[in-house]
Design an enzyme around this catalytic site. Structure first.
Site, PDB file in Angstrom:
ATOM      1  N   ASP A 137       0.835  -1.197   0.000  1.00  0.00           N
ATOM      2  CA  ASP A 137       0.000   0.000   0.000  1.00  0.00           C
ATOM      3  C   ASP A 137       0.870   1.247   0.000  1.00  0.00           C
ATOM      4  O   ASP A 137       2.029   1.224   0.449  1.00  0.00           O
ATOM      5  CB  ASP A 137      -0.904   0.026   1.235  1.00  0.00           C
ATOM      6  CG  ASP A 137      -1.962  -1.058   1.209  1.00  0.00           C
ATOM      7  OD1 ASP A 137      -2.279  -1.546   0.108  1.00  0.00           O
ATOM      8  OD2 ASP A 137      -2.471  -1.403   2.286  1.00  0.00           O
ATOM      9  N   ARG A 138       0.321   2.337  -0.463  1.00  0.00           N
ATOM     10  CA  ARG A 138       1.066   3.593  -0.541  1.00  0.00           C
ATOM     11  C   ARG A 138       1.692   3.972   0.805  1.00  0.00           C
ATOM     12  O   ARG A 138       2.822   4.440   0.859  1.00  0.00           O
ATOM     13  CB  ARG A 138       0.130   4.718  -1.013  1.00  0.00           C
ATOM     14  CG  ARG A 138       0.819   6.070  -1.124  1.00  0.00           C
ATOM     15  CD  ARG A 138      -0.125   7.138  -1.612  1.00  0.00           C
ATOM     16  NE  ARG A 138       0.556   8.417  -1.727  1.00  0.00           N
ATOM     17  CZ  ARG A 138      -0.026   9.534  -2.133  1.00  0.00           C
ATOM     18  NH1 ARG A 138      -1.298   9.528  -2.481  1.00  0.00           N
ATOM     19  NH2 ARG A 138       0.662  10.651  -2.218  1.00  0.00           N
TER      20      ARG A 138
END
Length: 301
Positions: A137-138
């Site tokens: 995930d970012r």
């Protein structure tokens, strides 16, 4: 061949005879060089352990490991606040990703780890591009492997479950963990708003299994080791919510607890067989320091 010979000349190889840590080993091998000089060599990417660049001064060494040391900083080293190269060969590259950047581009965020690596390959005159094999995930930091050839990509993607031997995360979670270790099993399915729901019975989603082990527990926070048996979207974040100990800083599945100003999830270990050579590769990074800093407060001693 000339490039290989030049690389061999830059690095001097040593075999570990007794268990120790990296910093004193380097000092011994370099005839008592100062701690600062040894740390500078590591910081510049001048130390490799079993072919992987290591910058952690307290990295544990075991007999039989091969340590390569150079007094010179490798040329064309990638310098980017979001990406640090951990290992690279002609087929794959392993990196440590910082928070705040996607693993691959999206419609709204074209700048990503892949674009950084592709630019690095162009600058270093490598005729390849980064092939995405798995993602973080970012706002999750940690280790990622990218393929540099289509052959390596296909092998990794088609045999991921068999090739990866240990994929581990560390998370700072809300509250005191009651259990020292356990397993969470459920089916995960997204709704139309892309919110992942968990069900103990089959809801038509994907079956997910997460193994957890409590490393440190205090009144307000706990540090947890998480091992994925399956790799589903938002798996760790949803499963920690299921345990009523959501990951700190998780604005989607959390409870508002955000002591360090980020999603407190880090992929610290990635062990797998090399897709081409079959060689076992092991990579590990330190826990983020701010994950541990919350335990120094008077409330959590």
């Amino acid at each position: 061949m000339k490039m290989q010979n030049k690389s061999q000349q830059l690095f001097t190889s040593f075999v570990v005879k007794t268990a120790t840590t990296l910093l004193p080993f380097i000092q011994h091998c370099l005839n008592g060089v100062s701690r600062n000089k040894a740390k500078s060599i590591m910081a510049g990417g001048g130390v490799r352990v079993d072919r992987a660049i290591v910058k952690q001064f307290d990295y544990e060494l075991q007999p039989g490991m091969r340590v390569e040391i150079s007094r010179h900083k490798p040329k064309n080293e990638l310098s980017n606040k979001f990406v640090r190269i951990v290992y690279e060969d002609s087929q794959i590259i392993v990196i440590e990703k910082a928070i705040g950047i996607l693993s691959m581009a999206s419609m709204n965020h074209p700048y990503c780890v892949k674009t950084i690596l592709d630019e690095y390959f162009r600058r270093t005159h490598q005729k390849c591009t980064a092939h995405v094999v798995h993602r973080l995930d970012r706002d999750t930091s940690g280790l990622l492997v990218y393929a540099k050839t289509q052959r390596a990509e296909q092998i990794l993607e088609n045999n991921w479950q068999n090739i990866v031997t240990d994929r581990r995360y560390v998370a700072l979670v809300s509250g005191r963990m009651e259990e020292k270790a356990g397993v969470v099993r459920s089916w995960l399915k997204d709704n139309k708003a892309y919110f992942t729901y968990s069900s103990e019975t089959d809801n038509g989603g994907k079956y997910a299994v997460t193994h957890f082990k409590t490393i440190k527990a205090a009144d307000r926070y706990s540090l947890v080791d998480l091992k994925l048996e399956t790799g589903r979207k938002n798996q760790i974040r949803v499963h920690m919510k299921d345990l009523n100990h959501p990951v700190c800083g998780d604005i989607k599945y959390g409870n508002g607890d955000d002591p360090i100003g980020r999603l407190a999830l880090h992929a610290f270990r990635l062990n797998f067989f090399h897709p081409i050579t079959g060689e076992p590769l092991r990579f590990e990074t330190s826990y983020p320091k701010n994950f541990l800093s919350v335990f120094h407060s008077s409330a959590d001693r």
